[in-house]
Motif scaffolding. Structure first.
Motif, PDB file in Angstrom:
ATOM      1  N   ASP A 112      38.368  39.010  44.695  1.00  0.00           N
ATOM      2  CA  ASP A 112      39.246  39.799  45.356  1.00  0.00           C
ATOM      3  C   ASP A 112      40.435  39.370  44.900  1.00  0.00           C
ATOM      4  O   ASP A 112      41.059  38.405  44.752  1.00  0.00           O
ATOM      5  N   SER A 115      43.006  37.415  46.648  1.00  0.00           N
ATOM      6  CA  SER A 115      42.428  35.861  46.804  1.00  0.00           C
ATOM      7  C   SER A 115      42.323  34.861  45.488  1.00  0.00           C
ATOM      8  O   SER A 115      41.431  35.381  44.887  1.00  0.00           O
ATOM      9  N   THR A 117      41.665  31.968  45.360  1.00  0.00           N
ATOM     10  CA  THR A 117      40.389  31.220  45.476  1.00  0.00           C
ATOM     11  C   THR A 117      39.176  31.925  44.907  1.00  0.00           C
ATOM     12  O   THR A 117      38.514  31.366  44.395  1.00  0.00           O
ATOM     13  N   SER A 118      38.837  33.162  45.381  1.00  0.00           N
ATOM     14  CA  SER A 118      37.912  33.742  44.982  1.00  0.00           C
ATOM     15  C   SER A 118      37.987  33.905  43.304  1.00  0.00           C
ATOM     16  O   SER A 118      36.937  34.432  42.995  1.00  0.00           O
TER      17      SER A 118
END
Length: 223
Positions: A112, A115, A117-118
């Motif tokens: 994403d 995001s 983190t993703s």
């Protein structure tokens, strides 16, 4: 259909692997494609956009285990049945999804763009892919939710750089607007069709095809 750790459901899905379509359906080629990535990156929406041309707006339940759908597309005059497996991104389902890597011919790995983190977890996903999948599997990196420009935290250049590092094709997509969704599936279908062909024809270059199609869409004002 979803698959959890329940043995009966797992057995049920193993049986459905033999199904290539509705009775009487004839395909020139059947390809298994898996969607991978963290929970919430938009894998299910990505699949629904491709399958039905619709966007799942609002709140819906995350995929539990594994779900799959079929779609037949025409590639260079041949009917290709794409068997698309949507996987859960949560850690507790990893042992279930690992079992399906071996049969996959193509893996679409999503993050994403809103995001970090993703995106950071992509390396871990690639490690799993290289551990559990076939060595000749087609892998593509996709930065999803490109329509959310105001919330972007992952630059396009970052996605391009990571994909180049691993030698895999990359593009940004939007499950909401449909940008590059069909292109992603068409590119892997063309690559798999080429690999299955025994004819003496020019080798398909997936990287070149993606870039040419993106430029064509850009010139037409779609991007």
């Amino acid at each position: 259909m979803s698959v959890t750790m329940n043995g009966e459901l797992q057995a049920s899905v193993r049986n459905t692997r033999k199904i290539t379509g509705t009775p009487g359906s004839v395909y020139d080629l059947t390809c298994k494609v898996m969607l991978l990535g963290d929970s919430g990156v938009g894998k299910t929406c990505f699949l629904i956009q491709f399958k039905d041309g619709a966007f799942l707006s609002g709140t819906f339940l995350a995929t539990v285990g594994i779900d799959f759908r079929n779609k037949v597309i025409t590639v260079d005059g041949l009917k290709v049945n794409l068997q698309i497996w949507d996987t859960a991104g949560q850690e507790r389902f990893r042992s279930v999804t690992h079992a399906y890597y071996r049969d996959a011919q193509a893996l679409l790995l999503l993050y994403d763009i809103t995001s970090k983190t993703s995106f950071d977890n992509i390396r871990a996903w690639l490690t799993e892919v290289h551990e559990f999948s076939n060595k000749d599997v087609v892998i593509m990196l996709l930065g999803n939710k490109s329509d959310i420009t105001s919330g972007r935290v992952v630059r396009t250049e970052d996605g391009e750089s990571l994909a180049k590092e691993y030698g895999i094709p990359f593009m940004e997509t939007s499950a909401k607007t449909g940008v590059n969704v069909e292109l992603a599936f068409m590119a892997v279908a063309k690559e798999l069709k080429q690999r299955s062909s025994h004819q003496d024809e020019p080798k398909f270059q997936i990287h070149q095809y993606i870039e040419s199609q993106k430029k064509k869409s850009s010139c037409c004002g779609f991007l």
